[in-house]
Scaffold this motif. Sequence first.
Motif, short mmCIF file in Angstrom:
data_model
loop_
_atom_site.label_atom_id
_atom_site.label_comp_id
_atom_site.label_asym_id
_atom_site.label_seq_id
_atom_site.Cartn_x
_atom_site.Cartn_y
_atom_site.Cartn_z
N VAL A 210 0.76 -0.98 0.27
CA VAL A 210 0.06 0.17 0.15
C VAL A 210 0.82 1.40 0.15
O VAL A 210 0.55 2.35 -0.53
N ALA A 211 2.16 1.08 0.59
CA ALA A 211 3.09 2.17 0.45
C ALA A 211 3.30 2.66 -0.87
O ALA A 211 3.38 4.05 -0.96
N ASP A 212 3.25 1.80 -1.87
CA ASP A 212 3.55 2.18 -3.25
C ASP A 212 2.42 2.98 -3.84
O ASP A 212 2.59 3.71 -4.97
N ILE A 213 1.11 2.92 -3.36
CA ILE A 213 0.02 3.56 -4.19
C ILE A 213 -0.88 4.50 -3.29
O ILE A 213 -1.91 5.24 -3.80
N MET A 214 -0.47 4.57 -1.71
CA MET A 214 -1.44 5.55 -1.05
C MET A 214 -1.29 6.89 -1.28
O MET A 214 -0.07 7.37 -1.66
N ALA A 215 -2.42 7.80 -0.79
CA ALA A 215 -2.12 9.22 -1.09
C ALA A 215 -1.56 9.66 0.20
O ALA A 215 -1.98 9.03 1.37
N THR A 216 -0.68 10.73 0.33
CA THR A 216 0.05 11.00 1.20
C THR A 216 0.15 12.47 1.58
O THR A 216 -0.48 13.47 0.58
N ARG A 217 0.72 13.04 2.56
CA ARG A 217 0.92 14.54 2.77
C ARG A 217 -0.52 15.45 2.36
O ARG A 217 -1.51 15.22 3.01
N GLU A 218 -0.28 16.24 1.55
CA GLU A 218 -1.15 17.28 1.26
C GLU A 218 -2.39 16.72 0.54
O GLU A 218 -3.58 17.35 0.39
N LYS A 239 -10.58 17.22 -0.62
CA LYS A 239 -9.71 16.39 -1.42
C LYS A 239 -10.75 15.21 -2.11
O LYS A 239 -11.95 15.20 -1.81
N ARG A 240 -10.13 14.27 -2.76
CA ARG A 240 -10.97 13.46 -3.68
C ARG A 240 -11.63 12.40 -3.16
O ARG A 240 -12.36 11.36 -3.87
N PHE A 241 -11.41 11.94 -1.87
CA PHE A 241 -11.75 10.73 -1.16
C PHE A 241 -13.14 10.64 -0.82
O PHE A 241 -13.42 9.57 -0.20
N GLY A 242 -13.70 11.75 -0.47
CA GLY A 242 -15.23 11.56 0.12
C GLY A 242 -15.29 11.22 1.44
O GLY A 242 -16.15 10.57 2.07
N ALA A 243 -13.88 11.58 2.05
CA ALA A 243 -13.89 11.08 3.52
C ALA A 243 -12.79 11.90 4.31
O ALA A 243 -12.09 12.66 3.48
N ALA A 244 -13.02 12.11 5.58
CA ALA A 244 -11.88 12.81 6.33
C ALA A 244 -11.44 11.87 7.48
O ALA A 244 -12.19 11.12 8.26
N ILE A 307 -15.79 -1.50 2.60
CA ILE A 307 -15.45 0.04 2.64
C ILE A 307 -14.86 0.40 1.38
O ILE A 307 -14.28 -0.56 0.72
N THR A 308 -14.73 1.76 1.07
CA THR A 308 -14.14 2.00 -0.06
C THR A 308 -12.84 2.87 0.23
O THR A 308 -12.24 3.25 -0.82
N ILE A 322 -3.97 7.33 2.81
CA ILE A 322 -5.15 6.88 2.56
C ILE A 322 -5.18 6.14 1.06
O ILE A 322 -4.55 6.42 0.21
N VAL A 323 -5.99 4.80 0.98
CA VAL A 323 -6.01 4.15 -0.33
C VAL A 323 -7.65 4.02 -0.65
O VAL A 323 -8.39 3.77 0.29
N HIS A 324 -7.79 4.52 -1.77
CA HIS A 324 -9.28 4.33 -2.40
C HIS A 324 -9.43 2.80 -3.00
O HIS A 324 -8.39 2.43 -3.68
N ILE A 325 -10.35 2.21 -2.91
CA ILE A 325 -10.47 0.56 -3.58
C ILE A 325 -10.58 1.19 -5.26
O ILE A 325 -9.96 -0.10 -5.64
N HIS A 326 -10.69 2.25 -5.50
CA HIS A 326 -10.71 2.26 -7.01
C HIS A 326 -9.17 2.25 -7.50
O HIS A 326 -8.78 1.71 -8.80
#
Length: 333
Positions: A210-218, A239-244, A307-308, A322-326
């Motif tokens: 998941v470290a290769d694909i997760m969104a980080t920082r800003e 942000k694009r995740f629809g979550a906080a 969960i997504t 954070i990682v999104h299922i998409h």
Amino acid sequence: MNANASFNQNTCTLNFIDLARQTLLLESKALEAVSTRLDEQFNAAVRLILNATGKVIITGMGKSGIIAQKIAATMTSTGTPAVFMHPSEAAHGDLGVVSKGDVVIGLSKSGTTEELLYILPALKQLQVQIIAMVGNVRSALALRADAVLDVAVEKEACPYDLAPTTSTTAMLAMGDALAMALMQAKKFSQYDFAVTHPSGALGKRLTMRVADIMATRERLPIIQDTVSFTGLLLEMTSKRFGAAIVVDGETGKLVGFFTDGDLRRIVQTGKDLSRLSAKDVMTPNPKYLTKETLAKDCLETMEAHRITQMIICDDAQKPIGIVHIHDLVSLGL
């Protein structure tokens, strides 16, 4: 009658499926015959490669050369480093790729390919072991080899018994047999295979974390638990995740999660949202994974819990991604 008309009339009388079936049956029977002739020479060839301190070099002319390239590629991807060497180029300097401790596999239907025979003395001088893959076990190449693999065929699939077809199929299959024997002898696992195929589906499943694909920082939608509901919505929508992700204001540790689904549910309660903070509306103690988690395991966890989004935390339980299922699905996992 013109030539085209004659051609069309002739082709109309042919049954292409029958012709294809004849070719396939002829080649399959040839492979069966080759398999019945396997003997201790195959074991000897495998041992020569296993005991070699160098690499495998595979060579051949014409169609045999093309098959040699495929065998080299198969061996390399299954744990046995191998390279193709063109015999003509070898005679003009490419023999420099050969070193003591290497094993050379020479492919030739006749066993008398001039270009191969020409470089044999030099190979012997370099003190390399030679494996001959030939259609004539009494040929010049076979008689000067340390192990001989018999790939003789009764006839080519070509109706004139000319174009290399059945013979090259036999060579290719023998190369596969060698590669698979070596693969198992070296205990080359699916995880080893994945490392050499990082962009393939299996490689991604077994190596990508998941470290290769997760969104980080800003890009990370993160707020403190004391932030107002309005501030929560602003962070979530920016942000694009629809979550906080909600963290403790003092320690920075993960304490909650707020999603679009939570928003719909809180609106339906009729509460005065202006008086609420992130802590009041968040889902406490959300699931999270570490950055070392395999991407495939992350996907399986998300699907199991429906969960997504998945939060990624460090060892101190502080959110780092954070990682999104998409994102996972798009990788073909």
